[in-house]
Structures are given as structure tokens and as C-alpha cells.
Scaffold this active site. Structure first.
Site, PDB file in Angstrom:
ATOM      1  N   ASP A 160       0.879  -1.172   0.000  1.00  0.00           N
ATOM      2  CA  ASP A 160       0.000   0.000   0.000  1.00  0.00           C
ATOM      3  C   ASP A 160       0.912   1.216   0.000  1.00  0.00           C
ATOM      4  OD1 ASP A 160      -2.386  -1.457   0.138  1.00  0.00           O
ATOM      5  OD2 ASP A 160      -2.266  -1.593   2.313  1.00  0.00           O
ATOM      6  N   ASP A 188     -13.922  -3.793  -2.101  1.00  0.00           N
ATOM      7  CA  ASP A 188     -13.835  -3.574  -0.652  1.00  0.00           C
ATOM      8  C   ASP A 188     -15.221  -3.849  -0.087  1.00  0.00           C
ATOM      9  OD1 ASP A 188     -11.180  -2.763  -0.845  1.00  0.00           O
ATOM     10  OD2 ASP A 188     -11.710  -0.661  -1.116  1.00  0.00           O
TER      11      ASP A 188
END
Length: 256
Positions: free
Chosen positions: A12, A131
Site C-alpha cells: 500500500d 472492498d
């Protein structure tokens, strides 16, 4: 012969640095993405996923320069996502050295974009990132909803139905992150992982919640995922990729 299950470290990246947070908050720095990617390449990771986590929130494009540097050092498949909104964004990332491109928020606002991308570049390089957050009450049949913008915005879309729609439009793979589990280190949400994996004919990558090697194996054996993605257990040196592969092999999982 059973297809080998993949182990995928996830980077990330926020403003050019690898970070890790809890439920997408409380970010801590984990280092330079190119150095970290090189380490995983040497350790025998099957793939690497690079997500520019600032991109969709700020409307900023993924940093092509970092992707170019990474692709020059890493000789395993590289998936890149974050702020991918147009066919040109995908072309730029593939030209910079990405093997696959992950589409998240843009797929929700314009599902046909996924079909257009798959037609143009081939399903094999189009990943749709989902998500998902559990929205059913205790005692109800389990239900998960799609969230966008780094997990901040609910969409009202059912995660399993949405994943099926994405497969129908030509996505080659689903990257499924449980918002409830992300960064919590107590395992994947095996319910949503299994529900989506069992509903689709394309690979599902389980993400969000790995705290130990058993969690990786559970994602495959109980979640029916094709691949497992983890960040902090690798970034901060708790486990190595070879240790993860050895553990999974000992549990009877075919690994490369």
C-alpha cells in the site's frame, strides 16, 4: 493437477512510501516500495500487488515513475491499482511495466469501463478490487456491501452479486478485501471470501486481516480463494514468503 495457490505481498503506497494501517486508518511507514518489492522477488513471492492508496481519495493518478522503477527490479507479475479511471490510465500502467491493473472505485461508477478494458487489453490483465463490509445483522443471512474511496463510501451494492457482474463484464480476477478485517490481524472474513469464490469461475484473491500463517492457509482451505494477499506480516519481518509457502505446503496446499 491442482493449480498452485499464490502468495502475494501487497504494497500500500502513500506518497511514494509503503504504509500499513488498521481499517484504512492509523498509517505507519514500512519503507521504499522498490526496495521492498525487490526483497519479495528474491524471497520467491508469486506476485506483487502495488496499490496507490492516496490515488482515488485525492483523485491523483498512480505514480508511474515508481511502477517503472519497480518493474525494472521485479521479475514476477506486478498488479498495480489506485486512481485507475480511463483506458489511457491502464495503457500507461501497462507501458510502465505493470502486468495487471486493478480497478476499484471507477468500476462502481462506470461498470462498462471494466468491459471496455477487458476488450481492449484482455481479461488476463484486468483485476477488479472489491472492498466489502458485512451489513447483515446477527441472525440474518450474511450479506456484504461494496464500499468505495478507501472504504469510506457505501454503495448499496451486494458484494456477491457485484462480483458476478464484474466476471460477466470480463474481469479476469477479483481482489477481495474485507473492510471489517483489514489490519486487524485476526484472519480473513472467510464468509465473504467463500461466498464470492464459490459463486465465480475466475480467481479470487483474499485480502484483509492476515496475522499469522494459519490465516493464509485458511483463506485457501476454508475461504476457497485462489490466492492470498498479505502486507504487515511480511513488511515488518514477522514471517517470510518461504516460511508461508512451507507452512501452506505442510497443510496440503499446492504452492509454487
Amino acid at each position: 493437477m491442482a493449480l498452485a495457490k499464490r502468495i502475494i505481498p501487497c504494497l500500500d503506497v502513500d506518497n511514494g512510501r509503503v504504509v500499513k494501517g488498521v481499517k484504512f486508518e492509523n498509517i505507519r511507514d514500512a519503507g521504499d516500495p522498490v526496495e521492498i518489492a525487490r526483497r519479495y522477488n528474491e524471497q520467491g513471492a508469486d506476485e506483487i500487488t502495488f496499490l496507490d492508496i492516496t490515488a482515488s481519495v485525492d483523485g491523483r493518478d498512480t505514480t508511474l515513475h515508481t511502477v517503472e522503477r519497480m518493474a525494472s527490479q521485479v521479475f514476477i507479475p506486478l498488479t498495480v491499482g489506485g486512481g485507475v479511471r480511463t483506458v489511457q490510465d491502464i495503457r500507461n500502467l501497462l507501458n510502465a511495466g505493470a502486468d495487471k491493473v486493478s480497478i476499484n472505485t471507477a468500476a462502481v461508477f462506470n461498470p462498462e469501463f471494466v468491459g471496455e478494458a477487458a476488450d481492449r487489453f484482455g481479461s488476463q490483465c484486468i483485476v477488479v478490487a472489491i472492498d466489502a463490509k458485512k451489513v447483515s445483522a446477527p441472525g440474518e443471512a450474511p450479506r456484504w456491501e461494496i464500499f468505495t474511496h478507501g472504504g469510506r463510501k457505501p454503495t448499496g451494492l451486494d458484494a456477491v452479486e457485484w462480483a458476478k457482474k464484474m466476471e460477466g463484464l470480463g474481469a479476469g480476477e477479483i481482489l477481495l478485501t474485507s473492510m471489517d478485517q483489514d489490519g486487524m490481524k485476526n484472519g480473513f472474513d472467510l464468509g465473504v471470501t467463500r461466498a464470492i469464490s464459490d459463486a465465480l469461475g475466475i480467481p479470487v484473491i483474499a485480502s484483509g486481516g492476515v496475522g499469522n500463517l494459519q490465516h493464509l492457509a485458511d483463506g485457501i482451505l476454508e475461504g476457497h480463494a485462489s490466492a492470498v494477499l498479505a502486507a504487515s506480516i511480511f513488511h515488518f519481518g514477522e514471517y517470510t514468503v518461504p516460511e508461508a509457502k512451507a507452512y501452506m505446503a505442510a497443510r496440503g496446499i499446492v504452492v509454487r
